[in-house]
Design a protein around this motif. Structure first.
Motif, PDB file in Angstrom:
ATOM      1  N   GLY A 222       0.807  -1.211   0.000  1.00  0.00           N
ATOM      2  CA  GLY A 222       0.000   0.000   0.000  1.00  0.00           C
ATOM      3  C   GLY A 222       0.841   1.263   0.000  1.00  0.00           C
ATOM      4  N   SER A 223       2.110   1.106   0.309  1.00  0.00           N
ATOM      5  CA  SER A 223       2.995   2.256   0.388  1.00  0.00           C
ATOM      6  C   SER A 223       3.170   2.924  -0.971  1.00  0.00           C
ATOM      7  CB  SER A 223       4.356   1.820   0.905  1.00  0.00           C
ATOM      8  OG  SER A 223       5.331   2.821   0.717  1.00  0.00           O
ATOM      9  N   ASP A 224       3.496   4.204  -0.955  1.00  0.00           N
ATOM     10  CA  ASP A 224       3.761   4.918  -2.207  1.00  0.00           C
ATOM     11  C   ASP A 224       5.207   4.658  -2.644  1.00  0.00           C
ATOM     12  OD1 ASP A 224       4.580   6.127   0.053  1.00  0.00           O
ATOM     13  OD2 ASP A 224       4.189   8.183  -0.589  1.00  0.00           O
ATOM     14  N   ARG A 225       5.939   3.982  -1.793  1.00  0.00           N
ATOM     15  CA  ARG A 225       7.321   3.660  -2.125  1.00  0.00           C
ATOM     16  C   ARG A 225       7.324   2.467  -3.071  1.00  0.00           C
ATOM     17  NH1 ARG A 225      11.337   1.522   2.301  1.00  0.00           N
ATOM     18  NH2 ARG A 225      13.328   1.928   1.300  1.00  0.00           N
ATOM     19  N   PRO A 226       8.100   2.526  -4.157  1.00  0.00           N
ATOM     20  CA  PRO A 226       8.112   1.432  -5.124  1.00  0.00           C
ATOM     21  C   PRO A 226       8.472   0.112  -4.469  1.00  0.00           C
ATOM     22  CG  PRO A 226       9.307   3.315  -5.989  1.00  0.00           C
ATOM     23  CD  PRO A 226       8.942   3.656  -4.568  1.00  0.00           C
ATOM     24  N   ALA A 227       7.812  -0.940  -4.899  1.00  0.00           N
ATOM     25  CA  ALA A 227       8.031  -2.260  -4.317  1.00  0.00           C
ATOM     26  C   ALA A 227       9.483  -2.690  -4.469  1.00  0.00           C
ATOM     27  CB  ALA A 227       7.107  -3.274  -4.985  1.00  0.00           C
ATOM     28  N   TYR A 228      10.034  -2.506  -5.636  1.00  0.00           N
ATOM     29  CA  TYR A 228      11.404  -2.978  -5.862  1.00  0.00           C
ATOM     30  C   TYR A 228      12.391  -2.283  -4.932  1.00  0.00           C
ATOM     31  CZ  TYR A 228      13.717   0.937  -8.189  1.00  0.00           C
ATOM     32  OH  TYR A 228      14.328   2.119  -8.451  1.00  0.00           O
ATOM     33  N   GLU A 229      12.076  -1.022  -4.608  1.00  0.00           N
ATOM     34  CA  GLU A 229      12.952  -0.254  -3.726  1.00  0.00           C
ATOM     35  C   GLU A 229      12.850  -0.764  -2.290  1.00  0.00           C
ATOM     36  OE1 GLU A 229      12.766   4.032  -4.497  1.00  0.00           O
ATOM     37  OE2 GLU A 229      12.904   4.278  -2.324  1.00  0.00           O
TER      38      GLU A 229
ATOM     39  N   ASP B 241      18.720  10.772  -7.925  1.00  0.00           N
ATOM     40  CA  ASP B 241      17.619  10.046  -8.550  1.00  0.00           C
ATOM     41  C   ASP B 241      16.320  10.319  -7.789  1.00  0.00           C
ATOM     42  OD1 ASP B 241      18.747   8.911  -6.387  1.00  0.00           O
ATOM     43  OD2 ASP B 241      18.559   6.835  -7.061  1.00  0.00           O
ATOM     44  N   ARG B 242      16.456  11.009  -6.692  1.00  0.00           N
ATOM     45  CA  ARG B 242      15.281  11.353  -5.906  1.00  0.00           C
ATOM     46  C   ARG B 242      14.576  12.535  -6.568  1.00  0.00           C
ATOM     47  NH1 ARG B 242      15.852  13.610   0.012  1.00  0.00           N
ATOM     48  NH2 ARG B 242      13.776  13.205   0.833  1.00  0.00           N
ATOM     49  N   PRO B 243      13.243  12.446  -6.700  1.00  0.00           N
ATOM     50  CA  PRO B 243      12.511  13.525  -7.354  1.00  0.00           C
ATOM     51  C   PRO B 243      12.758  14.865  -6.680  1.00  0.00           C
ATOM     52  CG  PRO B 243      11.076  11.646  -7.015  1.00  0.00           C
ATOM     53  CD  PRO B 243      12.363  11.328  -6.326  1.00  0.00           C
ATOM     54  N   ALA B 244      12.869  15.916  -7.485  1.00  0.00           N
ATOM     55  CA  ALA B 244      13.145  17.251  -6.961  1.00  0.00           C
ATOM     56  C   ALA B 244      12.055  17.691  -5.982  1.00  0.00           C
ATOM     57  CB  ALA B 244      13.248  18.240  -8.113  1.00  0.00           C
ATOM     58  N   TYR B 245      10.803  17.483  -6.347  1.00  0.00           N
ATOM     59  CA  TYR B 245       9.723  17.974  -5.481  1.00  0.00           C
ATOM     60  C   TYR B 245       9.756  17.290  -4.113  1.00  0.00           C
ATOM     61  CZ  TYR B 245       6.512  14.026  -5.247  1.00  0.00           C
ATOM     62  OH  TYR B 245       5.930  12.824  -4.957  1.00  0.00           O
ATOM     63  N   GLU B 246      10.219  16.048  -4.123  1.00  0.00           N
ATOM     64  CA  GLU B 246      10.296  15.305  -2.870  1.00  0.00           C
ATOM     65  C   GLU B 246      11.427  15.837  -1.991  1.00  0.00           C
ATOM     66  OE1 GLU B 246       9.896  11.000  -3.441  1.00  0.00           O
ATOM     67  OE2 GLU B 246      11.388  10.800  -1.837  1.00  0.00           O
TER      68      GLU B 246
ATOM     69  N   ARG C 250      11.527   1.127  10.274  1.00  0.00           N
ATOM     70  CA  ARG C 250      12.015   0.398   9.109  1.00  0.00           C
ATOM     71  C   ARG C 250      12.921   1.271   8.249  1.00  0.00           C
ATOM     72  NH1 ARG C 250       8.048  -3.124   5.226  1.00  0.00           N
ATOM     73  NH2 ARG C 250       7.136  -3.558   7.269  1.00  0.00           N
ATOM     74  N   ARG C 251      12.445   2.456   7.977  1.00  0.00           N
ATOM     75  CA  ARG C 251      13.213   3.375   7.132  1.00  0.00           C
ATOM     76  C   ARG C 251      14.552   3.710   7.771  1.00  0.00           C
ATOM     77  NH1 ARG C 251       9.909   5.545   2.878  1.00  0.00           N
ATOM     78  NH2 ARG C 251      11.650   6.891   2.345  1.00  0.00           N
TER      79      ARG C 251
END
Lengths: 132, 132
Positions: A13-20, B15-20, B99-100
DNA sequence: TCATAATGTATAGTGTCTATGTACAATAGA
DNA sequence: TCTATTGTACATAGACACTATACATTATGA
């Protein structure tokens, strides 16, 4: 037909990509020394089923870890954990870590975690990293 | 024509989006109390120039922060920092942070930062969070 | 040896996300 | 009021994430 405990869990459900998430989770396990050199990771299809994603998504994650030097990949044989030479930290890496860490803590506080609680977790991890 | 010190810097090569990155950086400043309620953030076009992105990219970041309750946005007036009610941490938020954090530290170590150095930074931040 | 299963890889397609270009709308200020 | 300032809306291009499907290589066992 070993279908023991899944090595890993992710949040679909996370907005973080699964592969990441997969890369991050496996890397954490690898750094923690949970796998010995020569160990085999689950086949992409097996892990894909466990996580609820397509096997190509797992394959992509494995490729990232191969690129980082953690794995040897080959058809038929699987994903084998490799002894990985220590690398020298770039100044950029240190700064990147610092920035991300601050942002992560800020996010947690913004989400309502008490500062004391965040600090506690930081110190706990620091302790785990320095013990032994 | 105040063109003082840029509030923020991002890494366009990342590679991280600028807006983020913008959201993350500004949120960190907001949590740190760098802005008072009623302060105005730079106009989207100004910050966009400082950062080297399109103004719509900054606008998107501002919208995220508005969504989180940090800002009041309106045309002509600008982006005004708001007093934001504390929120109660969900259990998910705590686990997510945990986790992060682990993954971030693992990444740093994988990149070559000594564990002691990572631990040091964690403790330093913990200290900053608990002082006062 | 040889057939078959197991395993990673390659390629194409689809939907979403990121960033931009451009025009518009609302507010402030002279 | 007139003009500049500021955020917003919308369309577009390109990159990205994920999947479906077929393929290539290695291991296994009859």
């Amino acid at each position: 037909m070993t279908h023991g405990v899944p090595v890993l869990r992710i949040d679909l459900g996370s907005d973080r990509p699964a592969y990441e998430q997969i890369v991050g989770g496996l890397r954490a396990l690898l750094v923690a020394g949970e796998f010995a050199s020569g160990d085999r990771l689950p086949p992409v299809r097996q892990l894909a089923i466990d996580l609820g994603v397509h096997h190509n998504t797992v394959a992509e994650s494995y490729r990232v870890l191969e690129q980082e030097g953690w794995l040897d990949l080959s058809r038929g044989r699987g994903a084998i954990v490799r002894r990985r030479p220590e690398r020298k930290a770039s100044p950029a890496a240190k700064q990147e870590f610092s920035r991300r860490l601050e942002e992560l803590a800020a996010k947690a506080i913004a989400d309502g975690l008490p500062r004391a609680s965040v600090a506690e977790q930081l110190k706990a991890l620091a302790g785990r990293l320095t013990e032994t």
